[in-house]
Structure formats: structure tokens, C-alpha cells
Design a protein around this motif. Structure first.
Motif, PDB file in Angstrom:
ATOM      1  N   GLY A  41       0.786  -1.229   0.000  1.00  0.00           N
ATOM      2  CA  GLY A  41       0.000   0.000   0.000  1.00  0.00           C
ATOM      3  C   GLY A  41       0.816   1.276   0.000  1.00  0.00           C
ATOM      4  O   GLY A  41       0.258   2.369   0.109  1.00  0.00           O
ATOM      5  N   LYS A  42       2.126   1.146  -0.129  1.00  0.00           N
ATOM      6  CA  LYS A  42       2.990   2.340  -0.112  1.00  0.00           C
ATOM      7  C   LYS A  42       3.818   2.430  -1.381  1.00  0.00           C
ATOM      8  O   LYS A  42       3.904   1.479  -2.154  1.00  0.00           O
ATOM      9  N   GLY A  43       4.433   3.568  -1.583  1.00  0.00           N
ATOM     10  CA  GLY A  43       5.261   3.773  -2.756  1.00  0.00           C
ATOM     11  C   GLY A  43       6.652   3.211  -2.585  1.00  0.00           C
ATOM     12  O   GLY A  43       7.044   2.752  -1.514  1.00  0.00           O
ATOM     13  N   ARG A  44       7.401   3.231  -3.639  1.00  0.00           N
ATOM     14  CA  ARG A  44       8.770   2.748  -3.626  1.00  0.00           C
ATOM     15  C   ARG A  44       9.633   3.666  -2.772  1.00  0.00           C
ATOM     16  O   ARG A  44       9.500   4.889  -2.836  1.00  0.00           O
ATOM     17  N   GLU A  45      10.535   3.074  -2.006  1.00  0.00           N
ATOM     18  CA  GLU A  45      11.384   3.826  -1.097  1.00  0.00           C
ATOM     19  C   GLU A  45      12.845   3.462  -1.335  1.00  0.00           C
ATOM     20  O   GLU A  45      13.197   2.282  -1.406  1.00  0.00           O
ATOM     21  N   PHE A  46      13.702   4.463  -1.448  1.00  0.00           N
ATOM     22  CA  PHE A  46      15.141   4.228  -1.528  1.00  0.00           C
ATOM     23  C   PHE A  46      15.631   3.716  -0.179  1.00  0.00           C
ATOM     24  O   PHE A  46      15.241   4.234   0.866  1.00  0.00           O
ATOM     25  N   VAL A  47      16.480   2.702  -0.204  1.00  0.00           N
ATOM     26  CA  VAL A  47      17.018   2.134   1.031  1.00  0.00           C
ATOM     27  C   VAL A  47      18.514   2.428   1.164  1.00  0.00           C
ATOM     28  O   VAL A  47      18.950   2.977   2.158  1.00  0.00           O
ATOM     29  N   ALA A  48      19.279   2.053   0.151  1.00  0.00           N
ATOM     30  CA  ALA A  48      20.730   2.207   0.240  1.00  0.00           C
ATOM     31  C   ALA A  48      21.336   2.113  -1.148  1.00  0.00           C
ATOM     32  O   ALA A  48      20.740   1.537  -2.059  1.00  0.00           O
ATOM     33  N   ALA A  49      22.534   2.684  -1.281  1.00  0.00           N
ATOM     34  CA  ALA A  49      23.266   2.594  -2.543  1.00  0.00           C
ATOM     35  C   ALA A  49      24.755   2.548  -2.244  1.00  0.00           C
ATOM     36  O   ALA A  49      25.209   3.010  -1.186  1.00  0.00           O
ATOM     37  N   ILE A  50      25.507   1.998  -3.198  1.00  0.00           N
ATOM     38  CA  ILE A  50      26.951   1.913  -3.063  1.00  0.00           C
ATOM     39  C   ILE A  50      27.594   2.263  -4.392  1.00  0.00           C
ATOM     40  O   ILE A  50      27.120   1.847  -5.452  1.00  0.00           O
ATOM     41  N   GLY A  51      28.659   3.057  -4.334  1.00  0.00           N
ATOM     42  CA  GLY A  51      29.329   3.493  -5.537  1.00  0.00           C
ATOM     43  C   GLY A  51      30.088   2.383  -6.223  1.00  0.00           C
ATOM     44  O   GLY A  51      30.308   1.306  -5.671  1.00  0.00           O
ATOM     45  N   SER A  52      30.531   2.693  -7.435  1.00  0.00           N
ATOM     46  CA  SER A  52      31.188   1.687  -8.248  1.00  0.00           C
ATOM     47  C   SER A  52      32.694   1.664  -8.058  1.00  0.00           C
ATOM     48  O   SER A  52      33.313   0.621  -8.170  1.00  0.00           O
ATOM     49  N   GLY A  53      33.302   2.810  -7.764  1.00  0.00           N
ATOM     50  CA  GLY A  53      34.750   2.883  -7.649  1.00  0.00           C
ATOM     51  C   GLY A  53      35.227   2.973  -6.219  1.00  0.00           C
ATOM     52  O   GLY A  53      35.825   2.036  -5.680  1.00  0.00           O
ATOM     53  N   PHE A  54      34.957   4.082  -5.578  1.00  0.00           N
ATOM     54  CA  PHE A  54      35.390   4.294  -4.204  1.00  0.00           C
ATOM     55  C   PHE A  54      34.477   3.619  -3.196  1.00  0.00           C
ATOM     56  O   PHE A  54      34.745   3.660  -1.995  1.00  0.00           O
ATOM     57  N   LEU A  55      33.416   3.006  -3.687  1.00  0.00           N
ATOM     58  CA  LEU A  55      32.490   2.246  -2.846  1.00  0.00           C
ATOM     59  C   LEU A  55      31.864   3.102  -1.752  1.00  0.00           C
ATOM     60  O   LEU A  55      31.624   2.633  -0.638  1.00  0.00           O
ATOM     61  N   SER A  56      31.613   4.362  -2.047  1.00  0.00           N
ATOM     62  CA  SER A  56      30.892   5.215  -1.108  1.00  0.00           C
ATOM     63  C   SER A  56      29.501   4.641  -0.888  1.00  0.00           C
ATOM     64  O   SER A  56      28.888   4.108  -1.810  1.00  0.00           O
ATOM     65  N   THR A  57      29.019   4.753   0.339  1.00  0.00           N
ATOM     66  CA  THR A  57      27.710   4.206   0.663  1.00  0.00           C
ATOM     67  C   THR A  57      26.752   5.308   1.086  1.00  0.00           C
ATOM     68  O   THR A  57      27.159   6.324   1.657  1.00  0.00           O
ATOM     69  N   TYR A  58      25.488   5.083   0.821  1.00  0.00           N
ATOM     70  CA  TYR A  58      24.442   6.050   1.104  1.00  0.00           C
ATOM     71  C   TYR A  58      23.245   5.293   1.652  1.00  0.00           C
ATOM     72  O   TYR A  58      22.911   4.221   1.144  1.00  0.00           O
ATOM     73  N   TYR A  59      22.592   5.866   2.650  1.00  0.00           N
ATOM     74  CA  TYR A  59      21.474   5.193   3.299  1.00  0.00           C
ATOM     75  C   TYR A  59      20.312   6.142   3.540  1.00  0.00           C
ATOM     76  O   TYR A  59      20.500   7.339   3.785  1.00  0.00           O
ATOM     77  N   ALA A  60      19.124   5.590   3.478  1.00  0.00           N
ATOM     78  CA  ALA A  60      17.952   6.324   3.942  1.00  0.00           C
ATOM     79  C   ALA A  60      18.062   6.486   5.452  1.00  0.00           C
ATOM     80  O   ALA A  60      18.616   5.611   6.145  1.00  0.00           O
ATOM     81  N   ASP A  61      17.533   7.578   5.965  1.00  0.00           N
ATOM     82  CA  ASP A  61      17.600   7.820   7.411  1.00  0.00           C
ATOM     83  C   ASP A  61      16.951   6.690   8.205  1.00  0.00           C
ATOM     84  O   ASP A  61      17.388   6.358   9.308  1.00  0.00           O
ATOM     85  N   SER A  62      15.932   6.087   7.623  1.00  0.00           N
ATOM     86  CA  SER A  62      15.166   5.073   8.337  1.00  0.00           C
ATOM     87  C   SER A  62      15.963   3.789   8.573  1.00  0.00           C
ATOM     88  O   SER A  62      15.591   2.967   9.416  1.00  0.00           O
ATOM     89  N   VAL A  63      17.040   3.596   7.824  1.00  0.00           N
ATOM     90  CA  VAL A  63      17.808   2.355   7.969  1.00  0.00           C
ATOM     91  C   VAL A  63      19.254   2.602   8.369  1.00  0.00           C
ATOM     92  O   VAL A  63      19.999   1.644   8.616  1.00  0.00           O
ATOM     93  N   LYS A  64      19.642   3.857   8.442  1.00  0.00           N
ATOM     94  CA  LYS A  64      21.033   4.180   8.785  1.00  0.00           C
ATOM     95  C   LYS A  64      21.386   3.579  10.125  1.00  0.00           C
ATOM     96  O   LYS A  64      20.581   3.602  11.060  1.00  0.00           O
ATOM     97  N   ASP A  65      22.567   3.046  10.236  1.00  0.00           N
ATOM     98  CA  ASP A  65      23.097   2.403  11.449  1.00  0.00           C
ATOM     99  C   ASP A  65      22.496   1.029  11.714  1.00  0.00           C
ATOM    100  O   ASP A  65      22.891   0.369  12.682  1.00  0.00           O
ATOM    101  N   ARG A  66      21.577   0.587  10.877  1.00  0.00           N
ATOM    102  CA  ARG A  66      21.019  -0.759  11.019  1.00  0.00           C
ATOM    103  C   ARG A  66      21.329  -1.625   9.810  1.00  0.00           C
ATOM    104  O   ARG A  66      21.534  -2.838   9.939  1.00  0.00           O
TER     105      ARG A  66
END
Length: 122
Positions: A41-66
Motif C-alpha cells: 500500500g505504499k510507494g517505492r522507497e530508496f534504502v541504500a546505494a553503493i558506488g562503483s569505484g570508491f564504494l561510497s555508501t548512502y542510506y535512507a535515514d530510516s535504515v542508517k546504522d542498522r
């Protein structure tokens, strides 16, 4: 790039689960890899991503640290380790390949895998 997600299942709140996304295609290493989710019943939500070279990571606030995203370009694989799961993490989880701004701000990607269902019981 073709993507195959797996690892979903039923887990109790507070538990852990690791999702795996296996990719085929020689250009896997060129893309950012991400995970999205869609709860009933909800829309699509971004969770996390990782870069291709330096492997930088990005997280939604709702899942950060978990949650932790990682990848191995030699194995054409990306993982999402989910700890301290909550009932609100219940959703169909999708892996995707594309570019970070596209994923984070447009909820879009160039390639999508099929979803894998994560159900967290409270």
C-alpha cells in the motif's frame, strides 16, 4: 545488466537478514548498485546505494546504522545486511543498478531485479 535478488524471508523483530543481488553483465562494475523497498500500500522507497569505484555508501535515514550495503565487483554481487529489523521494514526489496542521484531523488534506476519479500514479525 541482469539482476537476481534473493535472501528474503520471515524474521522476528530485532533479528537480522542478508539480501543478495547477483548480477550478470560485464558492465556491473560501472554502475552504482542500490536497494529499494515497497511496503504493501505504499510507494517505492530508496534504502541504500553503493558506488562503483570508491564504494561510497548512502542510506535512507530510516535504515542508517542498522543496514549495511556492500559489493564485490569480482563476484558481480551486492549485499544488504539488515540488523535490528523492525515491523516497518516489512516490504518487497528490489536491487537496482544505475546512478546515485537517479536512485536517491528519482526513485529510478537503469536496471531492476525482481523483488524478494522480507517480513518482520513483531
Amino acid at each position: 545488466v541482469q539482476l537476481q535478488a534473493s535472501g528474503g524471508g520471515l524474521v522476528q523483530a530485532g533479528g537480522s537478514l542478508t539480501l543478495t543481488c547477483a548480477a550478470s553483465g560485464r558492465t556491473f562494475g560501472n554502475y552504482y548498485m542500490g536497494w529499494f523497498r515497497q511496503a504493501p500500500g505504499k510507494g517505492r522507497e530508496f534504502v541504500a546505494a553503493i558506488g562503483s569505484g570508491f564504494l561510497s555508501t548512502y542510506y535512507a535515514d530510516s535504515v542508517k546504522d542498522r543496514f549495511t550495503i556492500s559489493r564485490d565487483n569480482a563476484k558481480n554481487t551486492v549485499w544488504l545486511r539488515m540488523n535490528s529489523l523492525k515491523a516497518e521494514d516489512t516490504a518487497l526489496y528490489y536491487c537496482a543498478a544505475g546512478w546515485y542521484p537517479q536512485m536517491r531523488y528519482q526513485m529510478s534506476a537503469d536496471y531492476w531485479g525482481q523483488g524478494t519479500l522480507v517480513t518482520v514479525s513483531s
